[in-house]
Enzyme design. Sequence first.
Site: not given
Ligand code: GLN
Ligand code: ZN
Length: 762
Positions: A432, A562, A642, A695, A727
């Site tokens: 990601i 944000w 994403h 996580h 993520c």
């Molecule tokens: N590109 C970001 C990462 O990999 C995406 C983070 C997110 O979705 N909060 O950290």
């Molecule tokens: Zn994410």
Amino acid sequence: MSKPLSAPTVCLSVPTATVGFPRIGRNRELKKALEAYWQGQLEIDRLQQTAEMIAQENWNTQRAAGIDYIGVGDMSLYDPMLDWSLRLGIVPERFAALSGWERYFAMARGYEGIPALEMTKWFDTNYHYLVPEVGDRWQEPDFSDFVATVQQAQQLLGDSARPIVIGPVTFLRLSRLSIPLEQAAAQLGDRYQALLETLQSLGVKGVQFHEPALVLSDAVNFQSLYERLYQQLSAVGLPLHLVTYFDDLGAAYPWAVRLPVASLSLDFTRGTNLALLQQHGFPPDKTLGVGIVDARNVWALQPQSVLTTLEAILQVTSQIQLQPSASLQFVPYDVRRETKLAAPLRRVLSFAEQKLEEVRLLADYLKGQAGAVDALQQRANQWTAFSAFSPANSTVQSQLKALTAKDFERSLPYEERRKQQIQLPLLPTTTIGSFPQTAEVRQLRVKLKRGEISQAAYEAAIDAEIAKCIRLQEEANLDVLVHGEFERTDMVEFFAQQLSGFALTEHGWVQSYGSRCVRPPIIYGDIFRPQPMTLREFKVAQSLTGKPVKGMLTGPVTMLNWSFPRCDLPRQEQAFQIALALRQEVADLEAAGAKIIQIDEPALREGLPLKTERWSDYLSWAVDAFRLAAGGAQPQTQIHTHMCYSEFGDIIEHIERLDADVLSIENSRSNNETLFEITDAGYRHQVGNGVYDVHSPAVPTVEQVVRQLKTALEHLPAAQIWVNPDCGLKTRRWEEVIPALKNMVAASLQLRTELQNSVSRE
Ligand code: GLN
Ligand code: ZN
């Protein structure tokens, strides 16, 4: 120059109040103490003392600011909803064997395989609360910690102390119920009643009941519940102060104002409460809590418009009390510490302590106090000075005006584009974006800031990280690589630092959840991109590999949601300005050879308004903002987006309208539900359904990933499926990331072979 302010026509003495204050400490003392406690470096007593010290400081600050009724008891070691769950005796079965602080933090963060309570957003704020689980197993209520706090507050503040209680209906509506609502409400009613009786015996003069759920669109369905519970509670005889915020009461207004309470507080900074007040009036036997100082943004009050609103309110009732629109926990403590901000900007900013002064100033003004008009006039002048200072950009403004439908559209439809885009093996693997942000990487930025290393040395060190990251991804045999985002502290801050129109604070922390704090950038002028933002690192990464590297951008809606937005321009236009800057970045990345560009929008869903009737308006411009950022991309460029930790079922058509070629989503929290929501709706574009939880430190096995992919294959054609973690990997350690990615790739290869064999057999 606007017309000069004048003194009020009639002088009126009205009290001031607060409904909550930041909890994290001016220097994030609570965060530091919590983390030390979790690491076994601090005793629980010391942690509690820290929290008590912050609460006392908060009370002193509010008293010194001249607040008449101070909300107390909102302090928490982790989250007030968790505190109330425990006080009310609501503890899920799985924590039954635990007790005391062990149980408290187990419910907050999980414990040896026992999952924590679910965490979700508090209304439309960026604060996250723990979701109580109300079942048929109730323990004895225990209000002792709350009562002790109230007693301390009474000692310091006397009758000014007004305990803050999360109201029963809001508590229930935010909980997960496994018993009928009525049954839970009956139990709760008795427990709240017992609490009120205790508080009454302590000589408390009034209690705040926070019921923000009254502003939700479906509050009208709960009328009889509100009426019954507040009947029961008011019978105790202690004056109840019902507090609502974040939006207007809508259709609930006519009966909500008649609930048997001493005062009702309304938010006059959002929604249509003023019109409702004018239309339906206000009962003469109640005080109206006027939430007029905006607790949700960092801007100073605009005297002219605030005084106009106040005057209109006073036409209806003069029995009012002035206060911030909500708890001040959503803004940082004190803008005076932001000495690096330009003075014209700093003078129109207002954090929690300044907002207290504003409440006091408005009360002084109504009283006819000498100097109040001048003080307000001075604030008006500061706004005038700010308009001359805030960066206006005529190019951006005219670009916005000149936008046509074409700018929001890719030049070819998805099916056509796909043929021209990069061809990859089945079930392509990628990540990601971020890779481990180690202490050494973070240290680099600290050193750069302190001037201990040069910019060149910093960049060289970042490039070394990129090189390592590329090498490890090649070794893991991933198909689409990333540069690793080592140069980014945070996905929003990194871009905000480089875009004109954003300001960053030094101490502007607000609590996101538990010990987690964020420092949202402030949008204060037109946004534009003075120079490319991500090109250097992209080029470095792409030069090191023959495999495609994704360009990595944060989307316009996430940037906006944000940040603290400016208050003189609709949010839509701010999102479009950011989108235009990103659109230029997309073009530059393409020119530098990027075949794939990812525009992250994890905060898209979070921005949904509280009232469902306003959803479609928001989604329409939010999706347009994304389309504006991506629309200029060549058809050959594959655009990814994403999103994570949100549901899509009810907004699926808007997700489709994003028109991203590839959508990667998190899955671990939703057990494939998000995937099914998407596939059930007949989503035709490519999807990367997260194959493992980022996580958790646990390394997923090949079998786990295979199983996950097989589920995806049951619902989507293979040609539509991507393979990626949930993520970004920034919070993980390299030792976890490398084997996890190797297993992920192995699983993809295994299924790829199986799929090819089955095709060749056909
Ligand atoms: N590109 C970001 C990462 O990999 C995406 C983070 C997110 O979705 N909060 O950290
Ligand atoms: Zn994410």
